[in-house]
Design a protein around this motif. Structure first.
Motif, PDB file in Angstrom:
ATOM      1  N   ILE A 120       0.809  -1.216   0.000  1.00 11.92           N
ATOM      2  CA  ILE A 120       0.000   0.000   0.000  1.00 11.92           C
ATOM      3  C   ILE A 120       0.850   1.277   0.000  1.00 11.92           C
ATOM      4  CG2 ILE A 120      -0.284  -0.014   2.516  1.00 11.92           C
ATOM      5  CD1 ILE A 120      -2.959   1.058  -0.021  1.00 11.92           C
ATOM      6  N   ASP A 121       1.905   1.336   0.816  1.00 15.97           N
ATOM      7  CA  ASP A 121       2.737   2.539   0.887  1.00 15.97           C
ATOM      8  C   ASP A 121       3.451   2.804  -0.437  1.00 15.97           C
ATOM      9  OD1 ASP A 121       2.389   3.456   3.639  1.00 15.97           O
ATOM     10  OD2 ASP A 121       3.331   1.572   4.196  1.00 15.97           O
ATOM     11  N   THR A 122       4.031   1.758  -1.011  1.00 15.74           N
ATOM     12  CA  THR A 122       4.739   1.894  -2.287  1.00 15.74           C
ATOM     13  C   THR A 122       3.789   2.284  -3.407  1.00 15.74           C
ATOM     14  OG1 THR A 122       6.297   0.187  -1.583  1.00 15.74           O
ATOM     15  CG2 THR A 122       6.233   0.690  -3.932  1.00 15.74           C
ATOM     16  N   ILE A 123       2.599   1.658  -3.412  1.00 15.71           N
ATOM     17  CA  ILE A 123       1.603   1.921  -4.457  1.00 15.71           C
ATOM     18  C   ILE A 123       1.176   3.386  -4.439  1.00 15.71           C
ATOM     19  CG2 ILE A 123      -0.760   1.447  -5.210  1.00 15.71           C
ATOM     20  CD1 ILE A 123      -0.360  -1.398  -3.989  1.00 15.71           C
ATOM     21  N   LEU A 124       0.820   3.874  -3.255  1.00 15.39           N
ATOM     22  CA  LEU A 124       0.307   5.239  -3.149  1.00 15.39           C
ATOM     23  C   LEU A 124       1.407   6.276  -3.378  1.00 15.39           C
ATOM     24  CD1 LEU A 124      -2.172   4.875  -0.147  1.00 15.39           C
ATOM     25  CD2 LEU A 124      -2.645   4.781  -2.589  1.00 15.39           C
ATOM     26  N   LYS A 129       3.839  10.493  -6.586  1.00 13.63           N
ATOM     27  CA  LYS A 129       5.150  11.028  -6.941  1.00 13.63           C
ATOM     28  C   LYS A 129       5.481  10.869  -8.424  1.00 13.63           C
ATOM     29  CE  LYS A 129       6.215  11.940  -2.601  1.00 13.63           C
ATOM     30  NZ  LYS A 129       6.281  13.326  -2.097  1.00 13.63           N
ATOM     31  N   GLU A 130       5.035   9.755  -9.033  1.00 17.74           N
ATOM     32  CA  GLU A 130       5.466   9.463 -10.399  1.00 17.74           C
ATOM     33  C   GLU A 130       4.366   9.642 -11.455  1.00 17.74           C
ATOM     34  OE1 GLU A 130       7.353   5.648 -10.671  1.00 17.74           O
ATOM     35  OE2 GLU A 130       8.439   5.897  -8.772  1.00 17.74           O
ATOM     36  N   LYS A 131       3.106   9.404 -11.077  1.00 17.00           N
ATOM     37  CA  LYS A 131       2.044   9.375 -12.089  1.00 17.00           C
ATOM     38  C   LYS A 131       1.100  10.579 -12.054  1.00 17.00           C
ATOM     39  CE  LYS A 131       1.882   4.296 -12.019  1.00 17.00           C
ATOM     40  NZ  LYS A 131       1.009   3.114 -11.828  1.00 17.00           N
ATOM     41  N   ASP A 162       6.605  19.749  -3.737  1.00 18.48           N
ATOM     42  CA  ASP A 162       7.411  19.779  -4.968  1.00 18.48           C
ATOM     43  C   ASP A 162       6.802  18.966  -6.109  1.00 18.48           C
ATOM     44  OD1 ASP A 162       9.361  21.347  -3.674  1.00 18.48           O
ATOM     45  OD2 ASP A 162      10.341  19.552  -2.881  1.00 18.48           O
ATOM     46  N   ASN A 163       5.488  18.742  -6.060  1.00 16.82           N
ATOM     47  CA  ASN A 163       4.821  18.033  -7.152  1.00 16.82           C
ATOM     48  C   ASN A 163       4.836  18.916  -8.405  1.00 16.82           C
ATOM     49  OD1 ASN A 163       2.139  17.452  -8.770  1.00 16.82           O
ATOM     50  ND2 ASN A 163       2.593  15.593  -7.626  1.00 16.82           N
ATOM     51  N   ALA A 164       5.336  18.389  -9.503  1.00 17.65           N
ATOM     52  CA  ALA A 164       5.544  19.184 -10.723  1.00 17.65           C
ATOM     53  C   ALA A 164       4.261  19.838 -11.219  1.00 17.65           C
ATOM     54  CB  ALA A 164       6.132  18.295 -11.816  1.00 17.65           C
TER      55      ALA A 164
END
Length: 261
Positions: A120-124, A129-131, A162-164
């Motif tokens: 769950i932590d990695t998924i969210l 952060k990436e998508k 810092d979200n683009a």
């Protein structure tokens, strides 16, 4: 002999009425899980991997077997009324296939549940952060969840640091994290979200934005939805075992009646 056969046939016909209803329930649950906005938003946010779409596979299995139940139930009723061993044999065979499919759907849900709880932590984190910056569908899904459950990010508003996409739009957090004046409308159209005080929210002033993360809510949703599908799959599979027993009883009575005559 004929009296016992008649009772067994009547029980099988009554069972098939219940069986048809259960097929409608399975079909309805499967469709609901694919079209409901709450669930589709959840799917979008908690996307384990395109090769591990256990949840959707389980829903598709339930839809397919829910529709198949109607045909199989008709076969069972005709076999019981006519005393046809051939139709009853097909009925038992198809019931076994349906039970296998429903157990498979339940097994997929168990696997999905394990994967979500473990990752769950990695998924969210990957989702935000990436998508998030490159997918409007994902932004809308996060927005819907944040508006509906009064939360922000997965662990809190700092997840958006810092979200683009937000930096580009001069925002510290999405508007869906703000206390809104039009929550009901915004749940239908995320882009229409109207903060009570946009500047105070963007400055993260207390009482104008939500500080709670969405992780617990999303995990609870995973457990809730998987429990429903597991319960439906296993529950109806257990019910169908009675159909197999009734069909075998009718077949045995047909054999005895034939011997008697």
């Amino acid at each position: 002999m004929s009296c016992c056969a008649g009772i067994a046939r009547a029980l099988l016909i009554i069972f098939n009425i219940v069986f048809w209803l259960s097929g409608g329930a399975i079909l309805g649950v499967g469709i609901w899980f694919l079209v409901d906005k709450n669930i589709s938003s959840y799917f979008t946010v908690v996307d384990i991997d395109t090769s591990d779409s256990y949840f959707k596979y389980a829903a598709y299995i339930l839809i397919a077997f829910g529709a198949f139940v109607f045909l199989v139930g008709f076969c069972g009723c005709c076999g019981a009324i006519r005393g046809s061993k051939c139709l009853l044999g097909f009925y038992v065979f198809f019931l076994i296939i349906i039970i296998g499919g429903e157990v498979a759907a339940a097994a997929l849900m168990i696997l999905y549940r394990i994967e979500v709880e473990k990752k769950i932590d990695t998924i969210l984190e990957k989702s935000l952060k990436e998508k998030y910056s490159n997918s409007s569908t994902l932004r809308d899904a996060w927005g819907f969840i944040q508006i509906k459950f009064d939360c922000c990010g997965y662990s809190g508003p700092d997840d958006y640091m810092d979200n683009a996409y937000l930096v580009k739009n001069s925002l510290n957090i999405p508007r869906s994290c703000c206390v809104l004046t039009n929550k009901a409308t915004a749940m239908e159209e995320v882009k229409s979200a109207s903060p009570k005080n946009a500047s105070e929210c963007n400055s993260k002033t207390v009482d104008f934005y939500y500080n709670k993360g969405c992780k617990k809510t999303l995990l609870d949703m995973a457990l809730q939805y998987t429990n429903i599908l597991i319960g439906v799959g296993i529950g109806v599979a257990c019910l169908e075992i009675f159909g197999i027993v009734f069909a075998i009883c009718v077949c045995r009575r047909v054999d005895k009646d034939d011997s008697y005559h």
